[in-house]
Design a protein around this motif. Structure first.
Motif, mmCIF file in Angstrom:
data_model
loop_
_atom_site.group_PDB
_atom_site.id
_atom_site.type_symbol
_atom_site.label_atom_id
_atom_site.label_comp_id
_atom_site.label_asym_id
_atom_site.label_seq_id
_atom_site.Cartn_x
_atom_site.Cartn_y
_atom_site.Cartn_z
ATOM 1 N N ARG A 103 48.654 -2.964 -8.315
ATOM 2 C CA ARG A 103 48.180 -3.256 -6.966
ATOM 3 C C ARG A 103 48.919 -2.414 -5.936
ATOM 4 O O ARG A 103 48.310 -1.791 -5.067
ATOM 5 C CB ARG A 103 48.365 -4.736 -6.630
ATOM 6 N N ARG A 104 50.229 -2.373 -6.058
ATOM 7 C CA ARG A 104 51.006 -1.646 -5.054
ATOM 8 C C ARG A 104 50.757 -0.148 -5.136
ATOM 9 O O ARG A 104 50.814 0.549 -4.120
ATOM 10 C CB ARG A 104 52.479 -1.981 -5.202
ATOM 11 N N LEU B 217 34.187 0.001 -0.492
ATOM 12 C CA LEU B 217 35.079 -0.796 0.355
ATOM 13 C C LEU B 217 34.336 -1.267 1.603
ATOM 14 O O LEU B 217 34.463 -2.413 2.041
ATOM 15 C CB LEU B 217 36.305 0.023 0.774
ATOM 16 N N THR C 96 53.530 -2.334 1.092
ATOM 17 C CA THR C 96 52.551 -1.260 1.247
ATOM 18 C C THR C 96 52.309 -0.862 2.703
ATOM 19 O O THR C 96 51.942 0.266 2.955
ATOM 20 C CB THR C 96 51.215 -1.616 0.562
ATOM 21 N N PRO D 211 38.578 -10.455 3.016
ATOM 22 C CA PRO D 211 39.735 -11.262 2.603
ATOM 23 C C PRO D 211 40.779 -10.443 1.851
ATOM 24 O O PRO D 211 40.462 -9.461 1.204
ATOM 25 C CB PRO D 211 39.124 -12.329 1.697
ATOM 26 N N TYR E 42 45.759 -4.458 -1.564
ATOM 27 C CA TYR E 42 46.019 -5.794 -1.002
ATOM 28 C C TYR E 42 44.718 -6.514 -0.658
ATOM 29 O O TYR E 42 44.696 -7.738 -0.480
ATOM 30 C CB TYR E 42 46.885 -5.607 0.237
ATOM 31 N N LEU E 43 43.628 -5.745 -0.545
ATOM 32 C CA LEU E 43 42.317 -6.358 -0.300
ATOM 33 C C LEU E 43 41.829 -7.070 -1.556
ATOM 34 O O LEU E 43 41.948 -6.539 -2.655
ATOM 35 C CB LEU E 43 41.301 -5.274 0.074
ATOM 36 N N LEU E 44 41.254 -8.242 -1.396
ATOM 37 C CA LEU E 44 40.667 -8.893 -2.564
ATOM 38 C C LEU E 44 39.592 -8.002 -3.184
ATOM 39 O O LEU E 44 39.337 -8.054 -4.378
ATOM 40 C CB LEU E 44 40.071 -10.255 -2.199
ATOM 41 N N TRP F 188 42.303 -1.385 8.804
ATOM 42 C CA TRP F 188 43.511 -2.216 8.635
ATOM 43 C C TRP F 188 44.099 -2.803 9.918
ATOM 44 O O TRP F 188 44.735 -3.871 9.835
ATOM 45 C CB TRP F 188 44.661 -1.488 7.893
ATOM 46 N N GLY G 98 48.351 1.294 -2.838
ATOM 47 C CA GLY G 98 48.664 1.287 -1.418
ATOM 48 C C GLY G 98 48.082 0.063 -0.736
ATOM 49 O O GLY G 98 47.867 -0.974 -1.372
ATOM 50 N N GLY G 99 47.820 0.181 0.544
ATOM 51 C CA GLY G 99 47.310 -0.947 1.320
ATOM 52 C C GLY G 99 46.020 -1.517 0.753
ATOM 53 O O GLY G 99 45.842 -2.736 0.698
ATOM 54 N N HIS G 100 45.120 -0.647 0.302
ATOM 55 C CA HIS G 100 43.815 -1.142 -0.146
ATOM 56 C C HIS G 100 43.918 -2.073 -1.360
ATOM 57 O O HIS G 100 43.031 -2.882 -1.598
ATOM 58 C CB HIS G 100 42.879 0.032 -0.464
#
Lengths: 751, 751
Positions: free
Chosen positions: B417-418, B713, A443, A243, B425-427, A191, B421-423
């Motif tokens: 999505r939230r 991932l 997030t 992306p 946010y990845l497409l 990240w 977590g952060g992941h």
């Protein structure tokens, strides 16, 4: 070619109506945007700085964002790289100092860049976590962009729970170096912005292993790429993580270390040091350094709150202007008669539903801006005086506020998009870009689920050890001696919570709800009821003996989230009222302007923090600026009321807990919100004008200051890559095969 | 190259832990996914159809979606064009009939295509709005894709208010043709899918001008492009409207007409006709045709509700599986000791906050699926019997449901999505794509602000003319004779609303809330209170004489929105209970399976519509299918309870209106929701498994059925276009200039 079509060229200039409508809105508003802008940005000096930064960007075509909607990930990264490099080189040429350059980068560039983490995280670390020698070596390199430094904390398998990070730095006395290693795939750093393709270095958080003993997390400055050709150094595997929903302009990266050797001097030793022979020692006075770091996080969070307000204002500028220009419904041409001058449809902004969606958000944008600025001023005061007594409170609050801001603003921006109807869905509206980038706040650096319990625990602990906590009026100074830390009056309700939950609201008429004291009482009653409930649950769990406080907090996480949000809203409301009261004081006592009246007239509820907070803003804008007058103050007061009452309506169930509000009072609140919506609506266009967002910055066909929406939409459409040829390659390659297949090869042009 | 790096290759196979965790979840669940799937998709036959369609798509690499996250707008349009053409040609080759092809296109392809409007809007219009001669000419052309037909209604300046559309069709008897014209820029057709670059024709809605008289909106089939070379015909200006938040695979287009001549026979004359000399005549029996059209809209809306459920289930599949695999918090290694086998962190799914976000949405996905299928069955019954008596009710309801579904599902997908977590946010999570496309539902074909008042007005009118409305028990048949239209028992509360608002909920224990009759009473009490309030407001306005009902509805739009949503939730809850009761009936009475017991055991609350609705599902799955057993039914019952109680918690203020629920009861509801969350959580992985979404369809590294999240991932990251070269062009072109500028040309690789 479509865009040479005379039909369009001829018609592109027709939409005068939008211009007329916005002019009407501005003419009938009592708000002077330039005066309100001085208020929003905290004084004339701050405003001028902002405008200079914007001018720097907008005068230079390299910084243009017109191409944004048409670029893929790779091109967006290329463009943002180009922009940063151009900006830094230009500032260097013009002799613009580093801090001013940061203003330009952060406020005006309107691009999330690969070096944001370098400037916002890495440089502060190099400043505060280092020894003087380290600082002397690394800081100039970083500030001059001779190195680009990522900040590598998060790992693929570990986010907020830093204690679980897996990257290891084993000290080897024989070589006086650390061996940095990622034991498995999940330990990859993952990240960090700029890490993928831009950074030459990274500050890497790793677990320090010293003679077989785990010394916990420490920071190391690690070189990643060769400085001559940018190739990764041996043992370092680097790349982009792919992306994302937003942040397309940044190379968020991953990094795996395979027994990479790092010199001993590259551990950041401001807080602890290792001697060459591997002796570990906490540094004296390191505590102060840690607290400064802590403070730096507060500054980041204050910035998030402030930026949240500005982001919401940006989306609102688009939605409110477009709602004033867009007409829909209620005025059909009479059947049986066609007239080019049929009765006009209504402005969408005149619909109470539209107002109900947008006006409370407008109030929120002001509340967040005011509170973010307050937090930032407090942070500066804190740096100046190194008075750490309020730190625990401020830190807890900043956790809750970060979470709440992320939620309200993300959802608010999405509401703004939807309130633009279908056209909001076009990238040309500028709104999807705002949402896609901003929602990352929800997030990154902790989700609400991680942050809200921090504030809730703080409040709960205050309430559970009443003998250790200050009682009654919370003017921090008086109580700091007794308590291990000071407490502002924001927490006055805590010791009284039990009592408050038996109070009933006394408002008998809608107008009674317009008393700030009433509102604050209501918000205190609400948070008190939640606190009491939380305490009951926790005490029952502790009596039950199924684990300690942590287990009970986890079990009651939903309730603690509510508690955190309720407290934050109380604080936002207080800051809003204090700021308005200050302006009211100024306006009514113009002759005593330099006197000590700031903050009076607020029901005696001004606390020490607020007084602190106002200092700086004060000293700045004595001369030569357009300040807020009676008309603007009235509007601010209504915005503040709307913030209070729409918040009550939104979370009415919590205000009705233990019957603080009756069913009939709840209906009154809803009615009063509708009335306030109408009142604010009359000023809405001028209020968003006051945020001084230029068309260039907005990048929105719908939000144009001149109201020429439809022509702008058409112009954007004509730039669609699909319009580069009249007959698409999709026809030649694909559709043709279908349309002309089999027995049906068209011999004729027409059917 | 990064992806040849042995470090990654070696480690890519390590994440066994996720696999183990999902296995554990599946082993401990009492739900058999294959049995639940039969329930979800309405019987074995429907399920098999679905699986066949999916197999058709997944076996063919042309339909692959792996490239999706890396394509720009133009490439996505090219790919979707390729897919449609390939699919249609393949079906043609294999002799697959049109309707079955549509199944494949709509259910399995997982791509929004340029011909969706052709198949979903244009073809039904050609079917129902035409004369037999027109039908005979155009339908085969359209069904065989010898023409591609857009549906051009919306204009740049006009969306939902079709009465304001500006495109004009003037009939010219001398040439027996219409002159189609767009008088100004705002009259451009704008948004229709496929119009930009794909369509050869469009069904254009225009205002018919006949001898100077405005005859209102009519539909014309208008040729746009030359059939030999796809160039636009003279007078037709066409293009793509530019990139959007989602729908990137579709060429949403604009079209301007400059006095384009359209033959008389190209007006769709199923409902009204024009003789060659310009005589206008409504067609006999045209009413039926209009109603069929009306019905077609219901089918589209039923599809939106059902698709809403499926979309939510898709996002939940990702979020729930990932929450089971992801560990975070509460089990740090003990300080001072480093262990590779440190105590494991908790599964995120075990956090009550995570459950509170996801489990109620899981209940919603079932509620929407059940209700959407019910609506669709009712639509088929309606087509079969042409019984129009329930049409007004169903139409009003479908308006409210479309709005509510759009809101709940869009927000729900974003929550999913939230919760990753952060992941998320990845497409590569697959979730941004789902949100970006689905959220369009919130604005296309009417926003909530336009649709909800339609249902609210229907309810209000029922309540305001009690003498004309059926009283008491609403079994439609009995009352249809008296009323101008029939009414299902869903509206039973309306005449009793005034009475209901004085009722208090009698639940004294949390368990009391698990009685379906109690829940329905609560939802009826809530909607009754809103209705009563709405009526008071409207009556006051009408007495005040400031405009009629329309003006009052506009003024009270916010309240009417609430009324619409409250009614829809009542209906969703009833359908959910009915469906579960039916399954309970089946399971408990296995010996009497073919008897008339369906729907019993539901407190006698089954109405005519529900009984209708169940018929078809019944007849299908008698043999050879795995059906729901006692364990699955228990889980369904809990999901239904969770739907009911989490809905009450979410809108608690409305359930507390007029004190139907007390403050203490509200707390009970919240507690019970937490308990139900835990119960459903234990089955959550199996419940999402039951939606049978393959990894290919999900396109999500986080949602993989095998739980190997981290390796996936990494694989996705390695495909990032930024990783194509180890040293980015951004370095060569830009960063280098900064890093090596001035006096600091690096001679050394390292610092």
């Amino acid at each position: 070619m479509v865009n040479e079509n005379p039909l369009i060229l001829k018609r592109g200039l027709e939409d005068e109506e939008g211009a007329m409508l916005l002019q009407k809105e501005r003419a009938t508003s009592s708000v002077r945007p330039e005066a309100m802008a001085t208020f929003i940005f905290g004084g004339q000096e701050a405003l001028s700085r902002r405008l200079r930064a914007l001018a720097f960007i907008e005068s230079d075509p390299v910084f243009d964002t017109k191409d944004r909607n048409y670029l893929d990930q790779k091109s967006r990264y290329m463009r943002s790289s180009e922009k940063v490099v151009h900006l830094v080189l230009k500032c260097r040429r013009l002799g613009i100092p580093f801090t001013q350059m940061l203003d330009i980068l952060n406020v005006a560039l309107d691009e999330i860049t690969p070096t944001d983490v370098h400037t916002k995280m890495a440089i502060p670390s190099l400043m505060h976590q280092t020894t003087p020698e380290q600082r002397a070596k690394w800081l100039p390199l970083a500030e001059n962009f001779r190195i680009i430094c990522a900040y590598a904390q998060t790992e693929l398998g570990h986010g907020s729970n830093v204690r679980a990070l897996e990257t290891i730095a084993t000290y080897e006395p024989s070589s006086q170096s650390f061996i940095l290693h990622s034991p498995r795939l999940e330990s990859a750093k993952w990240w960090p912005g700029g890490l993928g393709k831009s950074a030459t270095h990274a500050i890497v958080l790793a677990r320090l292993l010293l003679g077989g003993k785990d010394r916990g997390l420490h920071s190391f400055i690690v070189q990643l790429r060769d400085l001559r050709d940018h190739t990764p150094l041996p043992g370092v595997t680097l790349g982009d993580i792919g992306p994302k929903l937003g942040f397309m302009s940044v190379d968020n990266g991953f990094c795996l270390f395979d027994h990479v050797r790092v010199p001993r001097e590259h551990m950041l030793m401001g807080l602890a040091e290792i001697s060459p022979d591997g002796h570990y020692r906490k540094r004296k006075g390191a505590n102060g350094g840690e607290k400064i770091l802590y403070g730096a996080m507060l500054d980041v969070r204050a910035g998030l709150v402030e930026r949240g307000g500005a982001t919401l204002a940006r989306a609102l500028t688009v939605a409110i202007r477009y709602s004033a220009v867009r007409r829909q419904g209620y005025a059909p041409s009479p059947p049986g008669k066609l007239s080019q001058s049929a009765p006009l449809e209504l402005q969408v902004l005149d619909y109470p539903t539209q107002q109900h969606a947008l006006m409370p958000l407008l109030a929120w944008s002001f509340a967040l801006q005011i509170t973010g600025q307050f937090m930032r001023r407090r942070y500066k005061a804190y740096l100046r005086e190194l008075d750490l007594s309020l730190l625990p409170e401020v830190h807890a609050l900043s956790s809750g506020l970060k979470a709440l801001t992320g939620e309200v603003v993300s959802q608010g921006v999405d509401v703004c998009r939807r309130m633009c109807g279908g056209h909001g869905y076009l990238l040309a509206s500028g709104l999807p870009e705002v949402f896609s980038n901003y929602t990352a706040v929800q997030t990154f650096e902790g989700t609400a689920q991680v942050l809200e319990p921090q504030l809730a625990r703080f409040i709960l602990r205050l309430s559970m050890a009443p003998t250790e906590r200050p009682k009654g009026s919370g003017r921090g100074a008086a109580t700091a001696a007794k308590a291990p830390f000071a407490l502002s009056s924001d927490f006055d309700y805590v010791p009284l919570a039990a009592g408050k939950t038996f109070v009933r609201c006394r408002a008998a008429t809608p107008v009674a709800f317009l008393d700030p004291a009433f509102q604050i009482e209501a918000y205190e009653a609400r948070v008190s009821a939640l606190l009491l409930l939380a305490r009951e649950e926790v005490e029952a769990d502790l009596r039950g003996g199924e684990g300690g406080l942590a287990a009970s907090m986890m079990k009651n996480g939903v309730l603690f989230g509510r508690l955190s949000r309720a407290h934050c809203q109380l604080v936002l409301l207080r800051r809003f009222h204090e700021a308005v009261a200050r302006e009211e004081g100024r306006v009514t006592m113009t002759t005593a302007r330099n006197g000590g009246l700031d903050g009076e007239g607020n029901g005696g509820r001004i606390d020490r923090g607020a007084a602190d907070g106002s200092e700086e803003g004060e000293s700045e804008d004595r001369e030569g600026s357009v300040t807020v007058g009676p008309a603007e103050v009235r509007v601010l007061r209504n915005l503040c009321h709307l913030f209070a009452l729409s918040g009550m309506e939104r979370d009415m169930a919590e205000f009705r807990a233990r019957d603080y509000l009756s069913s009939g009072q709840a209906e009154m609140v809803s009615r009063e919100v509708l009335r306030l919506n109408r009142t604010v609506r009359a000023e809405a266009v001028s209020l968003v004008d006051a945020w001084l967002l230029s068309d260039k910055l907005l990048g929105s066909a719908l939000g144009r200051a001149d109201g020429r929406v439809y022509g702008a939409l058409f112009e954007e459409a004509l730039r669609s890559p699909l319009n580069d040829k009249e007959v698409s390659k999709a026809y030649t390659l694909h559709w043709r095969r279908l349309l002309m297949a089999g027995d049906c090869a068209w011999g004729n042009a027409r059917l």
